[in-house]
Design an enzyme around this catalytic site. Structure first.
Site, PDB file in Angstrom:
ATOM      1  N   LYS A   1      -8.538   8.926  13.571  1.00 21.91           N
ATOM      2  CA  LYS A   1      -9.977   8.630  13.596  1.00 21.91           C
ATOM      3  C   LYS A   1     -10.376   7.731  14.754  1.00 21.91           C
ATOM      4  CE  LYS A   1     -10.883   9.545   8.715  1.00 21.91           C
ATOM      5  NZ  LYS A   1      -9.623  10.263   8.491  1.00 21.91           N
TER       6      LYS A   1
ATOM      7  N   VAL B   1      -7.940  12.208   0.350  1.00 23.28           N
ATOM      8  CA  VAL B   1      -8.906  12.868  -0.524  1.00 23.28           C
ATOM      9  C   VAL B   1      -8.239  13.476  -1.755  1.00 23.28           C
ATOM     10  CG1 VAL B   1      -8.745  15.158   0.570  1.00 23.28           C
ATOM     11  CG2 VAL B   1     -10.899  14.438  -0.481  1.00 23.28           C
TER      12      VAL B   1
ATOM     13  N   THR C   1     -17.437  17.756   1.630  1.00 26.25           N
ATOM     14  CA  THR C   1     -18.587  17.475   2.493  1.00 26.25           C
ATOM     15  C   THR C   1     -19.149  18.741   3.133  1.00 26.25           C
ATOM     16  OG1 THR C   1     -17.008  16.933   4.225  1.00 26.25           O
ATOM     17  CG2 THR C   1     -17.960  15.098   3.011  1.00 26.25           C
TER      18      THR C   1
ATOM     19  N   LYS D   1      -9.300   1.566   5.564  1.00 23.39           N
ATOM     20  CA  LYS D   1      -9.054   2.922   6.041  1.00 23.39           C
ATOM     21  C   LYS D   1     -10.134   3.940   5.668  1.00 23.39           C
ATOM     22  CE  LYS D   1      -4.092   2.015   5.626  1.00 23.39           C
ATOM     23  NZ  LYS D   1      -4.194   0.684   5.006  1.00 23.39           N
TER      24      LYS D   1
ATOM     25  N   GLY E   1       0.818  -1.218   0.000  1.00 23.85           N
ATOM     26  CA  GLY E   1       0.000   0.000   0.000  1.00 23.85           C
ATOM     27  C   GLY E   1       0.846   1.259   0.000  1.00 23.85           C
TER      28      GLY E   1
END
Length: 285
Positions: free
Chosen positions: A135, A176, A193, A92, A20
């Site tokens: 998070k 993002v 958002t 994730k 990754g």
């Protein structure tokens, strides 16, 4: 470019999720002075990375497999007997895990349990570093809660087991930025958002340097957090991206999705009261 000044040398190192964004950078930084085993479910990325580094003369071996499979994990440990484990493998993204919570539990919790439990069986193990996320703090999402549980499990193992926590990683597959860049390239509106939303950001090399330094300084049971300064406003970040593209791209506000929050913290209020500052890091015991 591979960095050759890392602090882990002459070790057998296992990197789960090693193909990754963060895992592959860890592999590249560690490869010059260590033997590396990559465990990843992504067959193509695992093969490509191991071929790339093997051709440069480094000892890097691929193992296509899933951390959720106990037999796979057991076989790898029995064959390789790693001295250092970087457990990066995880789901994730917040939104998909809200839709499929069992997948978050199976990979982020049970997968971590499998790797952690097998690691404890071997006396050769020196360090187990778990890559966490901001998070987990006051977690409202399934993804955050699953990572929080896994982080707690690892820290409770004591000596040699360390958690590393940081914010969003620019350019990673969980970031993002690639999504926005794709929207810009296609001439589509950038989706945000909420204009009030803020996030902590760091680069992939910064994230990997944090993980490597945590592996060096951690003794066991700690959570090590990089002081990431002031969070970034996503609207400003998107505006800067549009400006740098030279295109006239509109911004579309889509509203907060399930599990998301307007802002994120690196520590809970309780953790802030007990955290100790060590250079550019906060350490929670």
């Amino acid at each position: 470019m591979i960095k050759k000044g890392n602090i882990i040398r002459n070790k057998r190192v296992l990197v789960t999720g090693g193909a990754g964004s963060i895992g592959s950078e860890l592999v590249r930084q560690l490869a010059p002075h260590n033997k590396i085993f990559i465990l990843d479910i992504d067959e193509t990325a695992t093969f490509d990375l191991s071929e790339e580094l093997s051709q440069e003369g480094y000892w890097v071996k691929p193992r296509v497999g899933d951390v959720r499979d106990k037999e796979t994990v057991r076989d790898l440990f029995e064959d390789f007997k790693p001295q250092v484990v970087f457990h990066v493998s995880a789901y994730k993204h917040v939104s998909p895990m809200e839709m499929y919570p069992l997948e978050a539990i199976n990979t982020n919790v049970l997968g971590t349990y499998n790797v952690m439990t097998e690691a404890k069986r071997w006396e050769c193990l020196e360090k187990f570093i778990y890559v966490s996320t901001d998070k987990v703090v006051n977690a409202r999402s399934i993804m955050g809660q699953s990572k929080r549980l896994a982080e707690t499990m690892v820290r409770n193992q004591g000596k040699g087991f360390i958690a590393v926590r940081f914010g969003n990683v620019l350019g990673s597959r969980g970031s993002v930025i690639p999504l926005w860049q794709n929207q810009v390239n296609r001439g589509k509106p950038i989706t945000i958002t909420d204009k009030r939303m803020t996030r902590f950001f760091m680069t992939i090399p910064e994230a990997c340097n944090l993980v490597l330094e945590a592996a060096e300084m951690g003794k066991g049971g700690e959570c090590i957090i990089l002081d990431m300064g002031t969070p970034v406003n996503l609207l400003q970040l998107a505006t800067d991206l549009i400006k740098s593209s030279g295109k006239k791209i509109p911004i579309k506000f889509i509203g907060i999705r399930p599990g998301e929050t307007l802002d994120e913290k690196l520590m809970t209020d309780e953790e802030e009261r007990s955290a100790v500052k060590k250079g550019k890091f906060w350490v929670i015991k």
